[in-house]
Design a protein around this motif. Structure first.
Motif, PDB file in Angstrom:
ATOM      1  N   VAL A 152       3.850  79.415  30.816  1.00  0.00           N
ATOM      2  CA  VAL A 152       2.900  80.327  30.187  1.00  0.00           C
ATOM      3  C   VAL A 152       3.641  81.206  29.189  1.00  0.00           C
ATOM      4  O   VAL A 152       4.682  81.774  29.508  1.00  0.00           O
ATOM      5  CB  VAL A 152       2.201  81.214  31.238  1.00  0.00           C
ATOM      6  CG1 VAL A 152       1.255  82.198  30.577  1.00  0.00           C
ATOM      7  CG2 VAL A 152       1.463  80.368  32.241  1.00  0.00           C
ATOM      8  N   ASN A 153       3.108  81.304  28.000  1.00  0.00           N
ATOM      9  CA  ASN A 153       3.670  82.181  26.984  1.00  0.00           C
ATOM     10  C   ASN A 153       2.973  83.535  27.133  1.00  0.00           C
ATOM     11  O   ASN A 153       1.888  83.758  26.596  1.00  0.00           O
ATOM     12  CB  ASN A 153       3.439  81.583  25.599  1.00  0.00           C
ATOM     13  CG  ASN A 153       4.102  82.385  24.511  1.00  0.00           C
ATOM     14  OD1 ASN A 153       4.534  83.517  24.728  1.00  0.00           O
ATOM     15  ND2 ASN A 153       4.167  81.812  23.324  1.00  0.00           N
ATOM     16  N   TYR A 154       3.604  84.442  27.871  1.00  0.00           N
ATOM     17  CA  TYR A 154       2.965  85.715  28.193  1.00  0.00           C
ATOM     18  C   TYR A 154       2.826  86.629  26.972  1.00  0.00           C
ATOM     19  O   TYR A 154       1.880  87.402  26.891  1.00  0.00           O
ATOM     20  CB  TYR A 154       3.733  86.424  29.309  1.00  0.00           C
ATOM     21  CG  TYR A 154       3.576  85.736  30.645  1.00  0.00           C
ATOM     22  CD1 TYR A 154       2.381  85.826  31.340  1.00  0.00           C
ATOM     23  CD2 TYR A 154       4.595  84.979  31.186  1.00  0.00           C
ATOM     24  CE1 TYR A 154       2.205  85.181  32.545  1.00  0.00           C
ATOM     25  CE2 TYR A 154       4.435  84.328  32.391  1.00  0.00           C
ATOM     26  CZ  TYR A 154       3.239  84.431  33.072  1.00  0.00           C
ATOM     27  OH  TYR A 154       3.076  83.789  34.258  1.00  0.00           O
ATOM     28  N   SER A 155       3.728  86.534  26.034  1.00  0.00           N
ATOM     29  CA  SER A 155       3.608  87.384  24.850  1.00  0.00           C
ATOM     30  C   SER A 155       2.402  86.973  24.010  1.00  0.00           C
ATOM     31  O   SER A 155       1.678  87.814  23.483  1.00  0.00           O
ATOM     32  CB  SER A 155       4.883  87.348  24.022  1.00  0.00           C
ATOM     33  OG  SER A 155       5.165  86.033  23.606  1.00  0.00           O
ATOM     34  N   LEU A 166      -0.272  85.488  25.194  1.00  0.00           N
ATOM     35  CA  LEU A 166      -1.438  85.879  25.989  1.00  0.00           C
ATOM     36  C   LEU A 166      -1.719  87.364  25.844  1.00  0.00           C
ATOM     37  O   LEU A 166      -2.871  87.785  25.707  1.00  0.00           O
ATOM     38  CB  LEU A 166      -1.202  85.518  27.459  1.00  0.00           C
ATOM     39  CG  LEU A 166      -2.315  85.839  28.424  1.00  0.00           C
ATOM     40  CD1 LEU A 166      -3.580  85.051  28.085  1.00  0.00           C
ATOM     41  CD2 LEU A 166      -1.882  85.531  29.845  1.00  0.00           C
ATOM     42  N   GLU A 167      -0.667  88.168  25.831  1.00  0.00           N
ATOM     43  CA  GLU A 167      -0.831  89.610  25.672  1.00  0.00           C
ATOM     44  C   GLU A 167      -1.440  89.941  24.312  1.00  0.00           C
ATOM     45  O   GLU A 167      -2.330  90.787  24.204  1.00  0.00           O
ATOM     46  CB  GLU A 167       0.525  90.297  25.822  1.00  0.00           C
ATOM     47  CG  GLU A 167       0.449  91.809  25.753  1.00  0.00           C
ATOM     48  CD  GLU A 167       1.813  92.457  25.913  1.00  0.00           C
ATOM     49  OE1 GLU A 167       1.850  93.696  25.902  1.00  0.00           O
ATOM     50  OE2 GLU A 167       2.822  91.743  26.039  1.00  0.00           O
TER      51      GLU A 167
END
Length: 58
Positions: A24-27, A29-30
């Motif tokens: 998951v690419n959390y940045s 998604l954020e």
């Protein structure tokens, strides 16, 4: 293929899917879930079409 082999195959696939955890690419998604900018609500295609209420007036 017999029912036993088919069930075993489905069980194997179900176990693989249950333990699967994608990266998951959390940045990203954020950024997507952050407060939207004002540009998001601007209809970039609005100038290509006439408004429906203007057509009814004519």
């Amino acid at each position: 293929m017999g029912r036993g082999r088919q069930k075993a195959k489905h069980t194997k696939i179900a176990r693989e899917l249950k333990s699967y955890s994608p990266a998951v690419n959390y940045s990203a998604l954020e950024r997507e879930l952050a407060h939207p900018s004002d540009d998001q609500y601007v209809d970039k295609w609005a100038d290509q079409y006439e408004d429906e209420y203007e057509e009814e007036k004519a």
